[in-house]
Design an enzyme around this catalytic site. Structure first.
Site, mmCIF file in Angstrom:
data_model
loop_
_atom_site.group_PDB
_atom_site.id
_atom_site.type_symbol
_atom_site.label_atom_id
_atom_site.label_comp_id
_atom_site.label_asym_id
_atom_site.label_seq_id
_atom_site.Cartn_x
_atom_site.Cartn_y
_atom_site.Cartn_z
ATOM 1 N N ASP A 30 -5.051 -15.464 6.260
ATOM 2 C CA ASP A 30 -3.627 -15.912 6.277
ATOM 3 C C ASP A 30 -3.009 -16.257 7.707
ATOM 4 O O ASP A 30 -2.242 -17.341 7.142
ATOM 5 C CB ASP A 30 -2.823 -14.620 5.955
ATOM 6 C CG ASP A 30 -3.109 -14.267 4.406
ATOM 7 O OD1 ASP A 30 -3.610 -14.812 3.701
ATOM 8 O OD2 ASP A 30 -2.649 -12.896 3.906
ATOM 9 N N ARG A 63 0.652 -1.054 0.026
ATOM 10 C CA ARG A 63 -0.177 0.212 -0.021
ATOM 11 C C ARG A 63 0.930 1.198 -0.037
ATOM 12 O O ARG A 63 0.562 2.226 -0.607
ATOM 13 C CB ARG A 63 -0.959 0.001 1.087
ATOM 14 C CG ARG A 63 -2.112 -1.086 1.088
ATOM 15 C CD ARG A 63 -2.743 -1.530 2.483
ATOM 16 N NE ARG A 63 -3.894 -2.106 2.419
ATOM 17 C CZ ARG A 63 -3.970 -3.471 2.228
ATOM 18 N NH1 ARG A 63 -2.800 -4.146 2.050
ATOM 19 N NH2 ARG A 63 -5.034 -4.242 1.876
#
Length: 425
Positions: free
Chosen positions: A303, A25
């Site tokens: 995850d 990001r």
């Protein structure tokens, strides 16, 4: 390169690597800002290299140093025709698709591994609605896009990857007119949207968040250059937190317990199971307790589920991990693979369409397992070896390059022992 790991407890301290999610990001936001930014605490995993390469393909000037980047976005979008190789990075692919067509462009996306099997239907629907040309192959990432993204209202289901929403959040502020994203079903992986919104604010872009049901994006915004230090990654920290829960003595350095990363939930899950996170002089240590089964909702932290499932395999009682159907479209079918590995190592697990059920055992045997060419599976198997009675053989050690290139170096630094061999020798 395959490895055989000799069971041995880990002991020592480790610098938790930088957050891959935050690095993606920050690199994107800095690349969209007209001016110079410095991104510090970078680890050049294959996924991060893919995003760097993708922004360079659009014209961004990025200079790479040992652990930081200098980025100048002044020339971003200077190219209206380019090829973008996402390698195996789903984040890169889904973030870059809308960004690449902020201006009129002709873009070709390619990738490797299972990336072509990961669905892009959300974007194809937008392309159809906006008359954006596209051509793709089934099950192979070979996607051509021609056109320009237009502002408007976008209806996105909340039970698909949050990466679609993040990709639009990066791109839509750059368009002249206002836009709105309407979330049409309960939002999963909400933490990843928080990370995107946090990073956008860092770079001067403002989004109105109406309780995660609507996201209002004012158009005509300008990203502002900004220096940024990438915080430690809770996705990777989870492997050492579980190691501590299983009786290893590992101190984690660099964790920010105020982080908005969704995978910070690993701490809460393990503490519910009977462990305790404590601050020492040089970092945090997860102290083991008498592990007890619990019910886990994996929708917000997919995850970390493979390594959390390892802790469940050695807990008392029956654990149910729910809302994890999306694990099936990761680098491998992680739901099926996690169940298979636990059983191969001597545990008791079974899979359902959207869940896994794990009956705790007292010890794991060890044995031969596959990494499924999946970094998170290989690292989970390495942590499992520390509590196995026999050696653990993993068919591919190098897949950890995708997210954590220094994993085996850190593993041996903590006392892990393994021997390498070529498969077939």
């Amino acid at each position: 390169m395959a490895i055989t790991i000799t069971p041995k407890k880990l002991k020592g301290s480790v610098d938790v690597p930088p957050s891959k999610s935050m690095a993606h990001r920050a690199i994107i936001c800095a690349s969209l800002a007209r001016g110079k930014s410095v991104i510090r605490h970078i680890e050049y995993s294959k996924d991060i290299e893919a995003t760097i390469s993708a922004m360079k393909a659009l014209g961004t000037m990025i200079f790479q140093y040992d652990d930081y980047l200098e980025i100048d976005g002044t020339t971003t979008f200077i190219r209206n025709m380019c090829d973008i190789d996402c390698h195996e990075s789903g984040s890169t692919l889904r973030f870059m698709i809308p960004i690449s067509i902020v201006c009129e462009a002709n873009v070709h996306f390619i990738g490797q591994g299972r990336l072509g099997k990961r669905p892009l239907d959300v974007y194809y629907k937008i392309f159809d609605e906006q008359n954006i040309g596209y051509l793709y192959q089934e099950d192979v990432l070979d996607l051509y896009i021609k056109g320009q993204l237009k502002a408007g209202e976008f209806e996105i289901p909340g039970n698909v990857s949050s990466q679609f929403i993040s990709g639009l959040l990066f791109a839509l502020p750059l368009l002249d007119d206002d836009s709105k994203i309407v979330i049409s079903s309960p939002l999963e992986s909400k933490g990843y949207i928080d990370l995107t919104l946090q990073m956008l604010e860092q770079y001067g872009v403002h989004i109105e968040n109406h309780n995660y049901q609507e996201l209002v994006i004012p158009g005509g915004q300008t990203y502002q250059p900004c220096d940024y230090d990438v915080e430690a990654d809770f996705s990777q920290a989870a492997f050492y937190l579980v190691a501590g829960a299983l009786g290893n003595d590992v101190v984690l350095k660099g964790l920010n317990l105020s982080s908005q990363q969704g995978d910070k939930e690993a701490i809460d899950i393990l503490e519910r199971m009977g462990c305790q996170l404590m601050l020492q002089d040089d970092g945090y240590h997860m102290y083991p307790g008498h592990l007890k089964a619990t019910t886990i909702d994996g929708s917000q932290c997919p995850d970390i589920i493979p390594v959390i499932a390892l802790a469940c395999a050695l807990s008392e009682g029956v654990t149910r991990i729910e809302n994890v159907g999306r694990l099936r479209i990761k680098e491998c079918d992680r739901l099926s693979a996690t169940v298979e590995v636990i059983n191969q190592l001597g545990g008791k697990a079974k899979e359902e369409a959207d869940a896994m059920v794990i009956e705790g055992v007292k010890t794991l045997r060890g044995g031969q397992v596959s990494s499924y060419n999946d970094h998170r599976m290989a690292m989970m198997e390495a942590i499992a070896s520390t509590v196995c009675q026999e050696k653990v053989e993993i068919d591919d050690k190098d897949c950890v390059q995708k997210s954590y290139p220094c994993f085996w170096e850190h593993f041996t630094m903590l006392g892990g022992v393994y021997d390498e061999f070529n498969v077939g020798d």
